[in-house]
Design an enzyme around this catalytic site. Sequence first.
Site: not given
Length: 320
Positions: A99, A298
């Site tokens: 991320d 994610h």
Amino acid sequence: MVEHRMVDVNGIRLHVAEQGSGPLVVLLHGFPESWHSWHRQFGPLAEAGYRVVAPDQRGYGSSDHPEDVDAYSIFHLVGDVVGLIRALGEEKAYVVGHDWGAPVAWHTALLRPDMVRGVAGLSVPPPTRPKEPPLVTMEERFGGRFYWNYFNRPGVADAEFARDTRTTLRKFFYSASGDAARSGEVKQPLVDPDKGWLDSMPDPEVLPEWFSEADLDALTESFSRGFTGALNWYRNLDRNWELTAPWQGARVTTPALYMYGDRDVVPAFPGTPELIRKLPALMPNLWRDPVELAGCGHWTQQERPEEVTSTLIEFFRACA
């Protein structure tokens, strides 16, 4: 066993978790996370012969939270990594980021290739500097509803997320996971600026198998000081665009690995699928084609810990 300590780096103090001995591996978390997001990688990487270090990055967890928004530019974040490597008594490291940690890892390799044995990014692909500032671009494309623009409003997301930290994190982790995206449809993360983001996120009755109540406890504790430091990273997106002008068109030349989940919203951002397809041509030392993890959302290294860790070990050994 994982050990914890504070390290003076780049004018601030960082909390770091550490295990093992051997070549240094620096693991950089994203939003809204902490060093704990890598806890399943520590043991296997240490057993494979590596010194594993994961900091709470600036603005997160037990590390310092500078008040000045300008203290969270990409140069500060890369400076923290460079300073950490030096403070640990090393000259080089494998740098891995997920991320927001991925842009920090990629830019560390871009700006200081002399200190990076190999770089790996999870979810977020290597940087390509766009023609226009990102916040301006997304403001125009989505009418101010893209989550970056919502985060850029001073104090707004900070207050929404801090009202019930545990619920905020539970919703974030479930809604961005592969479990929530079972339909295979990945939607752009848009927010009604008047209603906030959390009301539109599902709240699971039962957490996914890979994310326990103990994980949620650790994460909730790490945000006991609020979300402002973490959100300040987003508030520097246009400033970072300005600061990195000298590297327009530059490419990461160190050995590199990119992994992402096929149910992750980030690789579906506007223009990103096209970028991923071009990476083998853009990056001279990309190790293999981009690695796509089926059914993964994610939270790459948490949802697929065994696959991620084994791929990292194989990559590190190929770089040696």
